[in-house]
Design an enzyme around this catalytic site. Sequence first.
Site, PDB file in Angstrom:
ATOM      1  N   GLU A   1      43.846  44.455  40.454  1.00  0.00           N
ATOM      2  CA  GLU A   1      42.524  44.073  40.353  1.00  0.00           C
ATOM      3  C   GLU A   1      41.725  44.543  41.517  1.00  0.00           C
ATOM      4  OE1 GLU A   1      39.298  40.501  40.867  1.00  0.00           O
ATOM      5  OE2 GLU A   1      41.086  39.959  39.484  1.00  0.00           O
TER       6      GLU A   1
ATOM      7  N   CYS B   1      33.870  40.750  43.848  1.00  0.00           N
ATOM      8  CA  CYS B   1      34.324  41.974  43.070  1.00  0.00           C
ATOM      9  C   CYS B   1      33.318  42.131  41.849  1.00  0.00           C
ATOM     10  CB  CYS B   1      35.746  42.054  42.392  1.00  0.00           C
ATOM     11  SG  CYS B   1      37.055  41.476  43.511  1.00  0.00           S
TER      12      CYS B   1
END
Length: 989
Positions: A746, A780
């Site tokens: 990720e 993120c």
Amino acid sequence: MRPLHRAPEPDVLKGLLESARLAPGERNGIMARAGGLLADLRAAQNDGWVNQFLQEYRLNSSEGVALLSLAEAFLRVPDPETADALIADKLGDANWRAHAGKSNSKLVNSATWGLVVGRALVSDSGSAGVLKRLISRAGEPFVRQAVGAAMKMMGEIFVMGRNIGEATKRMRKPEHKGFTASFDMLGEAARTFPDAERYFQSYAQAIAEVGESATAGHSISVKLSALHPRYEVAQWDRSVSALTEMLEALAVSAAHNGIALTVDAEESERLEMSLEIIGKIAALPALKGWDGFGMAVQAYSKRARPVIGWANELGRIMNVRLVKGAYWDSEIKRTQEQGLSDYPLFTRKAATDVSYLACAKDMLAAPNIFPAFASHNALTVATILEWAGPRRDFEFQRLHGMGEGLYERLVREDGYHCRIYAPVGGHRDLLAYLVRRLLENGANSSFVHQLADEHLSDEDLLADPVEKIAKVGGTRHPSIPLPIDLFGPERRNSAGIDLQDREILADVVRGVSKPPFVPSEVEGRGASDERVSTALDTNGAIGRAHAAFPAWSATPVEERAACLDRLADLLEDQRAELMAIAVHEAKKTVSDALGEVREAVDFCRYYAARAREGLQPIELPGPTGERNVMRMEGKGVWATIAPWNFPLAIFLGQTVAALVTGNTVVAKPAPQTPAIAGWAVGLAHEAGIPEDALILLPGGPEVGAAIVGDPRIMGVAFTGSTATARRIARSLLEDESRPLVPLIAETGGINAMIVDSTALPEQVVQDVVTSAFRSAGQRCSALRVLLLQEEIAESTLEMLSGAMEALVVGDPADPRTDVGPVIDETAHARLMTYRESRKAHWIKSLDVPMEGLFVPPTAIRLGDLSELTQEWFGPILHVCTWKAGELEATIAAINAKGYGLTMGLHSRIARNADTVEALARAGNLYVNRSMIGAIVGSQPFGGEGLSGTGPKAGGPHYLYRFCAERVTSTDTTSAGGNATLLSLDDVGI
């Protein structure tokens, strides 16, 4: 009153039921009065096109919802192309023909035929093509003009006037004869200090103008949240002092002008702040002898009755407006999101009615309260009339545009007083107010809605709420679970902390003031006290994990899942310590630290539940005489490499997923955040996970490279930069003798939010500030580029700049802080260098403390999206514009960046949302909300393209990536034939 705030509903209702219960003989008189009121209401519903129009298009119909949605957005759309698209979107799918000719009003029927024609004009295969062609031929946008006129007409139904002069003039019309008004300057919560100042001036001007006609008896209502953009418990000292000063000025002016002033009710989390402000104003010597000061109390609150008692003890006459409540649905949702122990309000409409009646009885008996009963409910009004007897020293209140017919006879024939709560402001400004009031009074459980339901008898409408609640024992509504039960029997929700409670917040702040470790203990080795394994060489650690794999893999999945559940409990038990480490080591704010622990808890419980359900052997179909079974088993030793921005939640999420699937793990935290990882690993061992099944390996990039390069590693789960993910992927493929090893990665993203001209600016700005600057932009999922439709860009940016100005940048341990420092000097230097290089294009930048690694929250204008070529991981927001009609091209430009983590859209056009959903190449799309704060199990998180490999963390497919799928096929006929087939009985013979 504090203990009642989140007390169980039956406990709170116990005393209220007795107070609200009717005395013997009262019911008959009340029913007689209520029957007459019902007749008046029904007569009013058939009187006038407005009432008939609202009756025809109720909120339980798709047509009513479509009209409400259109009214909410249309008047703020500045460009014709988007306006046409909005009309097409809202009118195109509803069945207007079903309403044609049904009303007794010719005007309503004419309007309906207009909607039928309008639908035909806009329903060109779901587009506005026919509308565009018709407008082109006609030479003027008459459909758009007609809709605009209709929306303004709807606005006039619910707004008394565009300014206070127009409103007072309208109150002199014959239909308002005998009524007075309480004017509300339509002040929704201010987003900026300039907004708050404008609202203050509008209140001051209204007081002056209404004062000139004080003989009319009108009053002013003030919303405190409209006077300060940071009216929050965490900002108590800052906002309460400022609001007290402003309210004092307004109250003194109202007293001087001889008119009344009432403080409106706010969300439950602001109640104690409101009471402190109101109490200070009530005690002012300058207001002695003025009986015009008042406050609103919401009966749906569990604390409503004690607030009535508090108002009576202020030592002066207080005007108290009792309302049912204005924020019910949002209070329910917020309580669930925050994982709090119970709701601050009643979950059944009948319970609110019981509370209302108990409060009303107290108000009628209170010597220092002048009661005002705001209600559209005939039974409530009849009950109060019965209890009041011959008295007239109180008043009723109703909303402008609603409840017409209920009070006219009472006022004009019986001598009672009724005040109309009357919003004042431009029709564009009525948006949120209109929607909330209509939804409130159009809900299935509301009296206004039920009155229009021809299937309900008068007996149903006038059923005693006390008997209803007594029958169910005061229990909570079965369709509204407690927050802890939000995810049903599968798992418990993580427990939150009520940071909106001032006392609780103070305890939390004391708890996070010092970390439970000495910083020098973790320098160089990433360990904190005895909880963390001593530094190990990589080879030895992997060897231990490799040796432990067979035994751990053979442990039944139920036992492995039980370890995760115990770990979740331990995390909650030591939440204070974990939050303190997160604040001091990871530089998280108090609220972010709480969210970090909750997410880690949710990961543990979710993956435990998914493992129990999804890792069981599966019998597969096949021919008779054959048995096929699929098993999900561990692969071996996994490496989990975590980032510093979620040093507990992601660290544990990756790790426990690997563990519960039967793998052993070597876990490497980020070098900036070893202490919280060490604490978590210690708790995991305490929860029953063997020490050799989970080994902590702190260190820098060299440790990570050594782990990944070891051929005994059978899988890698990584969260971090795209560049590092590429290096890991290459390393896993370099050794050709090594098995093909799965990588779950990720990574980051150039996350974009698209905003069209139908979006509500206040909501956009709130969500942009949250998405771009919370956690100092170090998520993120954080918003990196805001794409505004050209027509609304400048006005939105003006509001955004004001909202940024209200942010507090500072010490993350201080609850007032919104934006803390960035993680380390390297990040600080990189961000500051880039920010300075773009100084000529700054839209807004804030001042920050000189000491510390603070990067000023900054908005930077781009000429074109192509100028942004990489992710900047901090509180830096880029802004550019797009043209109406170019939504698809805008999405394509975002996709072309190659990243695909999160994307946002703010629009009231459902087809725009469908378009973005169909075309966006992003793992998570957020519509009309912020882009951060994904919830485990509800919003599985993860990207595609340059933003990750999938599967999504916190989603139903995540665990399978950690597993080896193995199938065993057995020929059951090989020993003695197919006994199952041979033993079949004849059926149907």
